[in-house]
Scaffold this active site. Structure first.
Site, short mmCIF file in Angstrom:
data_model
loop_
_atom_site.label_atom_id
_atom_site.label_comp_id
_atom_site.label_asym_id
_atom_site.label_seq_id
_atom_site.Cartn_x
_atom_site.Cartn_y
_atom_site.Cartn_z
N ASP A 125 -16.35 8.63 2.20
CA ASP A 125 -15.11 8.59 1.41
C ASP A 125 -15.23 7.84 0.08
O ASP A 125 -14.23 7.46 -0.50
CB ASP A 125 -13.98 7.97 2.25
CG ASP A 125 -14.27 6.53 2.64
OD1 ASP A 125 -15.41 6.10 2.49
OD2 ASP A 125 -13.33 5.86 3.10
N GLU A 126 -16.46 7.62 -0.39
CA GLU A 126 -16.60 6.88 -1.62
C GLU A 126 -17.69 7.48 -2.51
O GLU A 126 -18.71 7.96 -2.01
CB GLU A 126 -16.92 5.40 -1.33
CG GLU A 126 -15.89 4.78 -0.40
CD GLU A 126 -15.84 3.27 -0.45
OE1 GLU A 126 -14.83 2.71 -0.02
OE2 GLU A 126 -16.80 2.65 -0.92
#
Length: 402
Positions: A125-126
């Site tokens: 998610d990054e």
DNA sequence: TCTGGGGTCCTAGGACCC
DNA sequence: TCTGGGGTCCTAGGACCC
């Protein structure tokens, strides 16, 4: 370099908006709790009353992520579920669904690279983005582009994200935390004193609990206090590399590029047992789990097209102490049986008196299939020859357990 | 019933080679 | 016989991140 750091807020189900929800734990336990649902129902079809509550959950595991209403109660990532249940018993618990996260992860990264192709993958998610060469990237200090990316991600996935914009990766990462969820923060070089220095040292990516504790013993709590120490003092107390690095980051300096491609170094599978197992008493069960882990790693390697030559195991004992053993062989492999054989030898070199909590299998020193052939033709290294000789001598006395 | 799973990178000692 | 460095590989453990 100008950098974005974008972090996407993980899945939320519309009907759970505003409720305390934690995601985590083993899939099995949660599945049991919701097994009475109609065939083929997805989580989105489930009425709120049917979701299992944290107070009814009993089992090992930690929180992967939590909604903001749940965080109000003090629960958060990496916290044990049993502890979280005491803080917020009424929270809904949902199983982790990594396959689904990966699908969303691919989609949001695809959206980003279509707008800004220089992207570094930092996990599910990054990401970091270098937008130096993106047309219009500098408008309003990057804010315009950040808004565009945010909207594109939301349109494609329904996910919100927080974005930090700064002159480098270090500051962009910190900036992204200023306005969560779904915010945009722009940090300039001149903001160092006012916005970065008041933050606790822990906010620096790379200063973890141990380093922070040591810093606190020296009365260094904020990044500003870290910046106030001179480099020589930091080097004397934290070592040449760490000390110099700490000095750099405290002054907001970071010259790491955004890296768009990287090769995996290792692949592993591990599992924490439902209950602690004993090497002797639970030999059969452990053996089956062990074989399964080897098969899974082999599958992963084959699916992704890699072979490796360092094979190892990892144990976590009931006291949470970790032991690892590995062995480098003179050829590359992705074969489950070969992995199992070498890993089995590693297992014989580790103490097995204490009850075990976790078992893992790892394959490292990876090479891409096809590229490995040339490397494999190299001479076997001295270490491997030595190891082979030792095994001949020790095989008889250790042959029993696995 | 405290404390998951999958990674990366660093350090440090010993073996071995030149 | 003793004394050297420099460099690489292997292994075990540990910090840290998502």
């Amino acid at each position: 370099m100008d950098a974005f750091y974008a972090s996407v807020e993980l899945l939320r189900y519309p009907q759970l908006k505003g409720l305390p929800v934690v995601i985590g734990g083993g899939r099995r336990k949660v599945d049991e709790a919701i097994r009475d649902l109609p065939e083929g129902a997805t989580l989105a079809d489930i009425p709120i009353e049917a979701f299992p509550l944290l107070k009814d959950y009993a089992g090992r595991g930690v929180i992967t992520t939590a909604t903001y209403p749940a965080r109000q109660f003090g629960v958060g990532s990496a916290m044990g579920l049993m502890k979280a249940a005491k803080l917020c018993p009424q929270a809904i618990i949902l199983p982790v669904d990594f396959d689904e996260y990966r699908r969303f992860s691919r989609r949001f990264k695809q959206v980003i690279t279509e707008i800004a192709p220089v992207m570094e993958d930092r996990g599910v998610d990054e990401v970091y983005i270098d937008f130096t060469d993106v047309p219009g990237g500098q408008r309003e200090g990057g804010r315009v582009l950040a808004r565009l990316i945010q909207k594109a991600i939301f349109d494609a996935t329904g996910l919100t994200c927080s974005i930090g914009v700064a002159p480098n990766k270090l500051l962009a990462k910190m900036a992204s935390e200023f306005d969560k969820p779904n915010g945009i923060s722009v940090v300039f070089e001149d903001d160092l004193q006012s916005r970065i220095w008041p933050l606790p040292c822990r906010k620096v990516n790379g200063i973890g609990p141990k380093a922070d504790e040591k810093l606190q013993r020296h009365e260094i709590r904020t990044i500003g206090e870290l910046a106030a120490r001179d480099r020589e003092w930091l080097v004397a107390n934290f070592g040449k590399a760490s000390g110099a690095w700490m000095h750099e980051v405290a002054w907001g300096r970071d010259s790491r590029p955004v890296v768009t491609e990287s090769e995996p170094v290792s692949m592993s599978r591990e599992t924490t047992f439902d209950r602690d197992l004993q090497a002797v008493r639970d030999r059969a069960e452990l053996g089956a789990i062990f074989t399964h882990l080897c098969e899974k790693v082999a599958e992963d390697l084959q699916r992704k097209g890699y072979v490796g030559k360092t094979i190892g195991i990892k144990l976590r004992y009931d006291d949470f102490k970790i032991a690892t053993r590995d062995q480098t062989i003179d050829h590359f492999t992705a074969d489950a049986k070969a992995i199992r054989q070498i890993a089995g030898r590693c297992l014989k070199r580790v103490p097995l008196e204490r009850p075990l909590r976790l078992l893992g299998v790892r394959v490292g020193a990876l090479a891409k299939v096809g590229h490995a052939a040339t490397v494999a033709a190299d001479q076997p290294k001295a270490g491997s020859r030595r190891r082979v000789a030792e095994e001949a001598g020790s095989a008889a006395q250790t042959a029993s357990l696995f």
